[in-house]
Design a protein around this motif. Structure first.
Motif, short mmCIF file in Angstrom:
data_model
loop_
_atom_site.label_atom_id
_atom_site.label_comp_id
_atom_site.label_asym_id
_atom_site.label_seq_id
_atom_site.Cartn_x
_atom_site.Cartn_y
_atom_site.Cartn_z
N ILE A 55 10.09 17.70 -30.62
CA ILE A 55 10.57 18.59 -29.56
C ILE A 55 9.40 19.07 -28.70
CG2 ILE A 55 11.61 20.86 -29.15
CD1 ILE A 55 13.38 20.35 -31.61
N ALA A 56 8.26 19.30 -29.33
CA ALA A 56 7.10 19.80 -28.59
C ALA A 56 6.53 18.76 -27.63
CB ALA A 56 6.02 20.25 -29.58
N ALA A 114 13.95 15.28 -26.14
CA ALA A 114 14.26 15.95 -27.40
C ALA A 114 14.36 17.46 -27.20
CB ALA A 114 13.18 15.63 -28.45
N ALA A 115 13.48 18.03 -26.36
CA ALA A 115 13.55 19.46 -26.05
C ALA A 115 14.86 19.80 -25.36
CB ALA A 115 12.36 19.87 -25.19
N LEU A 168 3.10 22.67 -18.49
CA LEU A 168 1.71 22.28 -18.25
C LEU A 168 1.70 21.16 -17.23
CD1 LEU A 168 -1.24 22.74 -19.16
CD2 LEU A 168 -0.90 20.89 -20.83
N GLU A 169 1.08 21.40 -16.08
CA GLU A 169 1.12 20.47 -14.96
C GLU A 169 -0.30 20.07 -14.53
OE1 GLU A 169 3.87 19.24 -13.95
OE2 GLU A 169 5.32 20.62 -14.85
N PRO A 170 -0.39 19.06 -13.67
CA PRO A 170 -1.70 18.74 -13.11
C PRO A 170 -2.27 19.93 -12.36
CG PRO A 170 -0.11 17.00 -12.64
CD PRO A 170 0.67 18.15 -13.22
N GLY A 194 5.21 17.92 -16.60
CA GLY A 194 4.45 18.03 -17.83
C GLY A 194 5.27 18.62 -18.96
N PRO A 195 4.67 18.74 -20.13
CA PRO A 195 5.38 19.28 -21.29
C PRO A 195 5.73 20.75 -21.12
CG PRO A 195 3.05 19.04 -21.77
CD PRO A 195 3.28 18.37 -20.45
N VAL A 196 6.86 21.15 -21.75
CA VAL A 196 7.28 22.55 -21.73
C VAL A 196 6.45 23.33 -22.74
CG1 VAL A 196 9.18 24.15 -22.12
CG2 VAL A 196 9.63 21.93 -21.04
N LEU A 197 5.80 24.39 -22.27
CA LEU A 197 5.01 25.24 -23.16
C LEU A 197 5.86 26.35 -23.76
CD1 LEU A 197 1.78 25.62 -20.96
CD2 LEU A 197 2.22 23.97 -22.80
#
Length: 239
Positions: free
Chosen positions: A33-34, A39-40, A212-214, A225-228
């Motif tokens: 999920i991370a 999956a998230a 989290l982005e460029p 980007g991935p969800v923090l």
């Protein structure tokens, strides 16, 4: 072992959200999920579905014993109160309390960190959202509050280290058909205040997330980007 097929994977994530998995399988799903946006998304769909089911249950006010147990579990209550709360173990482990962790826990965490947030509130509806690491529960990282005049405050409860050359971006989503809307870049560990004009109308269930982005933010009109941290708005006062 994480299934490759979509439906078995969705079912496994559902078991994780319900708390039915044991280690090390739970850790595998948590890691999935991370790192995996799909999956998230599945985990959020399960949480929303279960919350809707919980909403069909008749509302109940927590007893004093249950309240003390919640405080003790969050590290707020003294040891003497913790001993008195042992009788609430059955309640604490029940599915009915899932609603508390999904909604009312947001209010409890908020009141712990922002004790004056509801005093002298303006006349409109007030909301809060506790943003957590995807797949984690009762581990708040950021708190969103929207007061009666529509002003949004985002407060950090953590001090994360962000990789060089990356930025943290704040997003909100009301209707998936309309897509997410950026609320700007966030400096890790520091809060921000946004006006009602910047935020727009807020409603219960509205999604807020940090990704989290460029450096400089997402190059697209959506997160890349991935969800923090992620969470949904909960109505805490209606006037």
């Amino acid at each position: 072992m994480i299934p490759e097929a979509i439906e078995p994977r969705r079912a496994l994530i559902g078991e994780y959200v319900l708390g039915l998995l044991e280690e090390p399988e739970a850790s595998e799903v948590r890691a999935l999920i991370a790192r995996d946006r799909e999956a998230a998304r599945m985990a959020l769909e399960w949480e929303q579905h279960l919350l809707e089911l919980a909403d069909e249950l008749p509302a109940q006010s927590p007893s004093l014993v249950l309240w003390e147990r919640v405080q003790q579990s969050l590290g707020w209550a003294p040891a003497a109160q913790a001993n008195a709360a042992e009788g609430a173990a059955g309640w604490w482990n029940s599915l009915g309390l899932w609603r508390l962790t999904s909604g009312a826990l947001a209010l409890l965490v908020l009141l712990s960190w922002l004790p004056g947030v509801l005093r002298d509130a303006p006349s409109g509806d007030s909301f809060t959202a506790v943003l957590q690491v995807p797949g984690e529960s009762a581990k708040p990282g950021w708190v969103v509050t929207v007061d009666g005049d529509g002003t949004l405050k985002l407060q950090s409860l953590v001090a994360d280290a962000i990789p060089a050359g990356r930025s943290v971006q704040f997003w909100t989503l009301i209707d998936p058909k309309d897509g997410p809307r950026s609320l700007g870049l966030i400096e890790p560990g520091k809060g921000v205040t946004l006006s009602a004009e910047q935020i727009g109308a807020v409603q219960a269930g509205q999604l807020f997330e940090l990704t989290l982005e460029p450096q400089g933010g997402s190059p697209l009109d959506r997160p890349t980007g991935p969800v923090l941290y992620i969470g949904r708005a909960v109505l805490i006062a209606s006037n």
